[in-house]
Design an enzyme around this catalytic site. Structure first.
Site, PDB file in Angstrom:
ATOM      1  N   SER A  46       1.063  -1.322   0.069  1.00 42.11           N
ATOM      2  CA  SER A  46      -0.353  -0.012   0.414  1.00 42.11           C
ATOM      3  C   SER A  46       1.251   1.210  -0.248  1.00 42.11           C
ATOM      4  O   SER A  46       0.302   2.224  -0.667  1.00 42.11           O
ATOM      5  CB  SER A  46      -0.453   0.273   1.034  1.00 42.11           C
ATOM      6  OG  SER A  46      -1.631  -1.010   1.598  1.00 42.11           O
ATOM      7  N   TYR A 135      -1.587 -10.636   3.037  1.00 42.95           N
ATOM      8  CA  TYR A 135      -2.082  -8.812   3.291  1.00 42.95           C
ATOM      9  C   TYR A 135      -3.576  -8.839   3.414  1.00 42.95           C
ATOM     10  O   TYR A 135      -4.429  -8.711   3.394  1.00 42.95           O
ATOM     11  CB  TYR A 135      -1.579  -8.540   2.195  1.00 42.95           C
ATOM     12  CG  TYR A 135      -1.794  -7.041   3.019  1.00 42.95           C
ATOM     13  CD1 TYR A 135      -1.880  -6.666   3.916  1.00 42.95           C
ATOM     14  CD2 TYR A 135      -1.081  -5.957   1.282  1.00 42.95           C
ATOM     15  CE1 TYR A 135      -1.509  -5.070   4.469  1.00 42.95           C
ATOM     16  CE2 TYR A 135      -0.984  -4.771   1.469  1.00 42.95           C
ATOM     17  CZ  TYR A 135      -1.111  -4.103   3.423  1.00 42.95           C
ATOM     18  OH  TYR A 135      -0.936  -3.073   3.200  1.00 42.95           O
ATOM     19  N   LYS A 163      -0.210 -11.069   7.224  1.00 43.44           N
ATOM     20  CA  LYS A 163       0.066  -9.628   7.396  1.00 43.44           C
ATOM     21  C   LYS A 163      -0.912  -8.657   8.384  1.00 43.44           C
ATOM     22  O   LYS A 163      -2.055  -9.023   7.457  1.00 43.44           O
ATOM     23  CB  LYS A 163       0.825  -9.105   6.657  1.00 43.44           C
ATOM     24  CG  LYS A 163       1.029  -7.139   6.557  1.00 43.44           C
ATOM     25  CD  LYS A 163       2.179  -6.614   6.099  1.00 43.44           C
ATOM     26  CE  LYS A 163       1.456  -5.991   5.248  1.00 43.44           C
ATOM     27  NZ  LYS A 163       1.264  -4.554   4.999  1.00 43.44           N
ATOM     28  N   THR A 165      -2.827  -5.969   9.080  1.00 45.46           N
ATOM     29  CA  THR A 165      -3.202  -4.737   9.028  1.00 45.46           C
ATOM     30  C   THR A 165      -4.792  -4.580   9.682  1.00 45.46           C
ATOM     31  O   THR A 165      -5.420  -3.768   9.034  1.00 45.46           O
ATOM     32  CB  THR A 165      -2.231  -3.856   7.826  1.00 45.46           C
ATOM     33  OG1 THR A 165      -1.318  -4.040   7.300  1.00 45.46           O
ATOM     34  CG2 THR A 165      -2.651  -2.222   8.306  1.00 45.46           C
ATOM     35  N   GLY A 187       0.157  -4.826  11.421  1.00 43.85           N
ATOM     36  CA  GLY A 187       0.703  -4.630  10.251  1.00 43.85           C
ATOM     37  C   GLY A 187       0.760  -2.638  10.623  1.00 43.85           C
ATOM     38  O   GLY A 187       0.300  -1.810   9.863  1.00 43.85           O
ATOM     39  N   ASP A 189       1.860   0.614  12.943  1.00 41.79           N
ATOM     40  CA  ASP A 189       3.058   0.842  13.592  1.00 41.79           C
ATOM     41  C   ASP A 189       2.554   0.966  15.437  1.00 41.79           C
ATOM     42  O   ASP A 189       3.323   1.144  16.426  1.00 41.79           O
ATOM     43  CB  ASP A 189       3.576   2.151  12.927  1.00 41.79           C
ATOM     44  CG  ASP A 189       3.689   2.308  11.600  1.00 41.79           C
ATOM     45  OD1 ASP A 189       3.114   0.240  10.830  1.00 41.79           O
ATOM     46  OD2 ASP A 189       4.570   1.827  10.723  1.00 41.79           O
ATOM     47  N   GLU A 190       1.538   1.544  15.429  1.00 46.64           N
ATOM     48  CA  GLU A 190       0.902   2.309  16.509  1.00 46.64           C
ATOM     49  C   GLU A 190       0.235   1.260  17.529  1.00 46.64           C
ATOM     50  O   GLU A 190       0.718   1.535  18.666  1.00 46.64           O
ATOM     51  CB  GLU A 190      -0.307   3.668  16.095  1.00 46.64           C
ATOM     52  CG  GLU A 190      -1.512   2.748  15.102  1.00 46.64           C
ATOM     53  CD  GLU A 190      -1.172   3.305  14.222  1.00 46.64           C
ATOM     54  OE1 GLU A 190      -0.085   2.146  13.614  1.00 46.64           O
ATOM     55  OE2 GLU A 190      -1.994   3.608  13.175  1.00 46.64           O
TER      56      GLU A 190
HETATM   57  O1  SI3 Z   1       1.964  -2.257   2.634  1.00 51.44           O
HETATM   58  C1  SI3 Z   1       2.053  -1.778   3.239  1.00 51.44           C
HETATM   59  O2  SI3 Z   1       2.212  -0.753   2.468  1.00 51.44           O
HETATM   60  C2  SI3 Z   1       1.777  -1.629   4.541  1.00 51.44           C
HETATM   61  O3  SI3 Z   1       2.267  -2.444   5.266  1.00 51.44           O
HETATM   62  C3  SI3 Z   1       0.779  -1.297   4.558  1.00 51.44           C
HETATM   63  C4  SI3 Z   1       1.018  -0.710   6.713  1.00 51.44           C
HETATM   64  O4  SI3 Z   1       0.903  -1.738   6.913  1.00 51.44           O
HETATM   65  C5  SI3 Z   1       0.129   0.391   7.187  1.00 51.44           C
HETATM   66  N1  SI3 Z   1      -0.665   0.659   6.662  1.00 51.44           N
HETATM   67  C6  SI3 Z   1      -1.603   1.512   6.485  1.00 51.44           C
HETATM   68  C7  SI3 Z   1      -2.972   1.277   6.189  1.00 51.44           C
HETATM   69  O5  SI3 Z   1      -1.243   2.495   5.556  1.00 51.44           O
HETATM   70  C8  SI3 Z   1       0.687   0.959   7.924  1.00 51.44           C
HETATM   71  O6  SI3 Z   1       2.122   0.754   8.579  1.00 51.44           O
HETATM   72  C9  SI3 Z   1       0.175   2.192   8.950  1.00 51.44           C
HETATM   73  O7  SI3 Z   1       0.337   3.053   7.307  1.00 51.44           O
HETATM   74  C10 SI3 Z   1       0.554   2.792  10.249  1.00 51.44           C
HETATM   75  O8  SI3 Z   1       0.128   1.875  10.866  1.00 51.44           O
HETATM   76  C11 SI3 Z   1       0.062   4.445  10.389  1.00 51.44           C
HETATM   77  O9  SI3 Z   1      -1.649   3.841  10.588  1.00 51.44           O
END
Ligand code: SI3
Length: 292
Positions: A46, A135, A163, A165, A187, A189-190
């Site tokens: 993403s 995913y 993964k 998310t 997935g 980060d927070e």
């Molecule tokens: O495929 C990817 O780029 C990811 O792994 C995305 C990742 O899970 C991010 N999710 C989204 C929806 O953007 C998170 O890293 C996210 O940006 C972060 O936790 C902030 O909300």
């Protein structure tokens, strides 16, 4: 079964004014993360704006990341596409390029039955020749897996992990507990610290490209049972993430990278370039992140 542990940046796709991939900036982003100690990379996800890239650009990106990484770290390539055939074609590119594993969002847009989605993963696992990581991103894909459905998928020998998310830590905990030999990636980060507390060992995230060092220190603090330090670092990261989310996560990450000296261009249209006020906010958030 390959074990995945540590921090995996979901890397952005640097582009130029013509929306062509900027491989020089890509190499800079990768080298910086390697130097910080990441375990590997998640490419064409993403954060990589994969659904805004043309098919040949996704193939170029996967090849370029594998070449730059050169076997020094894991490379997981998201090959999820609208059709099974399209996904398998990208999986072959990943395999030929030396990727460690492939990953795929469930097929979306058309309302497929769960049986069709399960078959999609089985077809990829059979054709890919690489471990497959599901995913699970219900917010973006619109596909919500029940925990039992994920357990059933993970029982397949070609499926290496998932993964997550999702904020559903109860689902994540159940998967870690019941699918012991499979990888369950955090997935979001927070919530890395809560995810570690339910047994997660690896995390894929977009903000790791700009602050992998903070999350690596967080994981080390957790391993050393220094919860106060781990909570402090999660709080520091979350203050930055709040600002990124307010601005728009993907354009904001490219904005931070620019402030850190790596110009990755803007996001692909229809994403819009950042404004001066956005850069001002990011500059302040960055200063706060490293203020102690
Ligand atoms: O495929 C990817 O780029 C990811 O792994 C995305 C990742 O899970 C991010 N999710 C989204 C929806 O953007 C998170 O890293 C996210 O940006 C972060 O936790 C902030 O909300």
């Amino acid at each position: 079964m390959k074990r995945f542990e540590g921090i995996y940046p979901a890397i952005i796709t640097p582009i130029d004014e013509m929306e062509q991939i900027n491989e020089k900036a890509l190499a800079q982003v990768i080298e910086r993360s390697v130097a910080q100690g990441v375990a590997g990379f998640y490419v064409s996800g993403s954060t990589g704006e994969s659904f805004l890239l043309r098919d040949e650009q996704r193939a170029q990106l996967i090849r370029a990341v594998c070449e730059i990484v050169g076997g020094r770290r894991d490379v997981i390539a998201n090959i999820g596409a609208f059709s099974t055939k399209g996904s398998i074609e990208l999986a072959h590119v990943a395999a030929k390029s030396g990727a460690t594993a492939v990953s795929a969002v469930p097929p979306f847009y058309f309302p497929y039955s769960k049986q069709e989605i399960v078959q999609y993963y089985f077809d990829i696992a059979k054709a890919a020749g690489l471990p497959v990581i599901i995913y699970n991103i219900p917010k973006m894909s619109g596909v919500s897996f029940k925990t039992g459905e994920l357990i059933e998928l993970l029982a397949h020998e070609g499926i290496a992990g998932v993964k997550q998310t999702t904020m559903d830590l109860m689902q994540t905990e159940t998967l870690v507990r019941t699918c012991g030999n499979k990888a369950v990636f955090n997935g979001h980060d927070e919530i890395l610290l809560p995810a570690l507390s339910v047994g997660v060992k690896a995390s894929i995230g977009s903000t790791f490209s700009i602050m992998a060092d903070v999350f690596i220190r967080l994981m080390k603090a957790f391993d050393a049972k220094d919860m106060e330090r781990a909570r402090y670092l999660q709080g520091k990261a979350n203050a930055m993430i709040k600002t990124l989310l307010e601005i728009g996560i993907f354009p904001a990450i490219k904005g931070v990278l620019k402030l850190q000296g790596i110009d990755c261009g803007n996001c692909i249209k229809p994403f819009q370039p950042l404004k001066t006020a956005d850069y001002d906010k990011l500059e302040k958030a960055l200063a706060d992140l490293y203020d102690g």
